[in-house]
Write an enzyme that holds these catalytic residues in place. Structure first.
Site, short mmCIF file in Angstrom:
data_model
loop_
_atom_site.label_atom_id
_atom_site.label_comp_id
_atom_site.label_asym_id
_atom_site.label_seq_id
_atom_site.Cartn_x
_atom_site.Cartn_y
_atom_site.Cartn_z
N ASP A 91 86.20 17.52 27.61
CA ASP A 91 87.40 18.25 27.00
C ASP A 91 86.99 19.01 25.75
O ASP A 91 87.34 20.11 25.63
CB ASP A 91 88.69 17.36 26.55
N ASP A 94 83.28 15.85 22.27
CA ASP A 94 82.83 14.35 22.74
C ASP A 94 82.52 14.17 24.18
O ASP A 94 82.39 15.38 24.79
CB ASP A 94 83.87 13.21 22.44
N TYR A 242 95.03 11.85 23.34
CA TYR A 242 95.99 12.69 24.27
C TYR A 242 97.31 12.05 24.35
O TYR A 242 97.60 12.06 25.67
CB TYR A 242 95.39 13.19 25.43
N GLU A 482 86.05 22.00 15.98
CA GLU A 482 85.68 21.61 17.19
C GLU A 482 86.52 22.44 18.43
O GLU A 482 87.43 22.89 18.22
CB GLU A 482 86.33 20.11 17.43
#
Length: 505
Positions: A91, A94, A242, A482
């Site tokens: 996603d 990571d 999430y 990120e």
């Protein structure tokens, strides 16, 4: 053919040519005029925004992989549960595969192609490849009836390491939902992704399209029948990464909207009419992203009324207007904050995702309004489609470098962009330059250093600046540094529109 007796004489022809020449000079063609004022190379940004998805791929990479510093990874994903879960996307920075944001990313890539694919020219194939990389995985994750695999990897243990996806040695734990542990949000979003993608492939791969739609129908049925938040039953795995904060009602409305569009079946129209209010059709939650789909569902359903003339969905024009009005600076119902430099600012954590999603909805709604010859009414203040496009353009231009720092927040675009993004594969030496394994904790010395990332993750859009337009470009600051797939996905549609409207495509 004999000349007509009424043919113009030579002096008349000369005068006509002069008049045509003068008219052309006074009213240049749209593309000529647009090329002069385009402040950015939107076509280049579009190309790069799609290349980014190749850098996020998990699984066995294809021969035409363009981000070549990435190699195969996660080739045994799912094996512990005797299921094939190889593929899909990481996603963000990571090495976890989270099904919820991956499905939303796939839905938004599909919507981008459905609205603006006709303008994408040479990038359409790359956009479809990005969608298919997602749907191939989602088909694997939903292959077992009554079960959806929603995550691969232990997020807590993964976040305790800073290692390349090619070196992963943390547990590839497989997380699933079923009737005993429901996850309506992720199931309905997966149904939306499969339904939207079925429309993308309908003309070019009918067999694949039918498979996607058939699966979407059964997955939505499962989502609706076994209701429950996946953040409850799977809290220790999916939170705080999430968690679903908005509940699952928005995903049910969104999933039904996509199935209505893909099937044109009265079944889903009836479902929306019967359940729309209880699923929050008219709520004033004005943030659109991986967690909350209400605004997107309103815009999508407004098209059925505006363009397809489905009178029963008349109210969604009003619901959509309310969302749009919340974004308009200075409008009577405006609820949005903007930075001093003009960036829409919703929250500290990965704010740019809301910038790209709002920009997409603005240009998309402007398209629907133009087709229907309608405008937005914000408490008596009339807002035209042209104004919506101008607001979207300003947001995209800020992202690409028209901001106080003169920095592009898309990696690899423009002369100045983030050098230390929060992304394991980009920050660590590639397999080609450093074949030896980099163990779990060994990468942290690089993560905390000020060394620029050695591998350029082309097209990655980072979380972006804070509410004061500040951006430190520090790798450990994942709020701002990120990138994520769901930041890029809506931007693909907005860039396609802008590149076309300025004569670049």
């Amino acid at each position: 053919m004999a000349a007509s007796s009424s043919s113009p004489s030579l002096p008349q022809i000369t005068i006509l040519l002069l008049l045509i020449s003068a008219a052309t000079t006074a009213f240049p063609t749209r593309s000529h005029r647009s090329r002069r004022v385009a402040s950015h190379n939107y076509k280049d940004a579009l190309t790069k925004s799609l290349i980014f998805f190749e850098g996020q791929r998990s699984g066995k990479l294809p021969p035409n992989q363009r981000i070549t510093w990435r190699k195969n990874s996660g080739l045994t994903d799912g094996a512990a549960m005797k299921v094939d879960l190889v593929g899909g996307y990481y996603d963000a920075g990571d090495n976890i595969k989270f099904g919820f944001p991956m499905a939303f990313t796939t839905t938004m890539l599909s919507w981008s192609v459905l609205e603006f694919g006709g303008l994408m020219k040479g990038e359409l194939g790359n956009a479809k490849d990005a969608i298919r990389w997602g749907t191939d995985y989602l088909l694997k994750a939903t292959a077992e009836p009554g079960v959806i695999y929603v995550q691969v990897g232990d997020a807590t243990k993964d976040h305790a390491c800073w290692e390349r996806p090619e070196d992963m040695d943390t547990p590839r734990t497989v997380i699933k939902i079923d009737r005993n542990t429901p996850g309506t949000e992720v199931a309905a979003e997966t149904a939306a992704a499969l339904a939207a993608a079925s429309l993308v492939f309908r003309k070019t791969d009918r067999t694949y399209s039918k498979l996607l739609l058939k699966r979407a129908i059964s997955v939505f049925e499962f989502a609706d029948k076994y209701r429950g938040s996946y953040s409850n039953g799977l809290k220790k795995f999916v939170c705080p990464y999430y968690c679903s904060y908005s509940g699952y009602q928005d995903e049910l409305l969104w999933g039904a909207a996509w199935l209505q569009k893909a099937t044109r079946s009265p079944k889903y129209l009836n479902y929306i009419q019967a359940n729309g209010q209880t699923l929050g059709a008219d709520e004033t939650d004005n943030t659109f992203g991986w967690d909350n789909k209400h605004a997107g569902a309103r815009i999508l359903l407004s098209k059925a009324f505006l363009v397809q003339k489905l009178q029963s969905l008349h109210d969604y024009k009003g619901h959509a207007d309310n969302f749009i009005c919340s974004l308009i600076p200075g409008a009577p119902f405006s609820q949005s904050e903007y930075t001093p430099g003009g960036l829409l600012f919703k929250m500290d954590d990965s704010n740019m995702q809301y910038v790209t999603s709002a920009s997409f909805l603005l240009v998309t709604y402007a398209k629907y309004l133009t087709q229907a010859r309608k405008v937005v009414n914000c408490g008596g203040s009339i807002v035209t489609p042209k104004r919506l496009r101008a607001i979207a353009k300003k947001q995209v231009d800020y992202l690409l470098g028209d901001n106080p720092l003169k920095m592009s927040y898309m990696v690899g675009y423009g002369p100045r962009y983030p050098q230390r993004i929060h992304h394991r594969g980009s920050s660590l030496p590639s397999i080609s330059s450093h074949p030896a394994k980099i163990a779990c904790g060994d990468g942290f010395s690089i993560m905390h250093s000020e060394i620029p990332n050695p591998n350029v993750l082309i097209g990655a859009v980072v979380g972006g600046p804070d509410e004061h337009d500040h951006f430190p470009d520090v790798r450990s600051d994942y709020f701002q540094s990120e990138p994520a797939t769901y930041i890029n996905a809506p931007l693909v549609g907005a860039l396609s529109y802008l590149a076309h409207s300025f004569g670049q495509l």
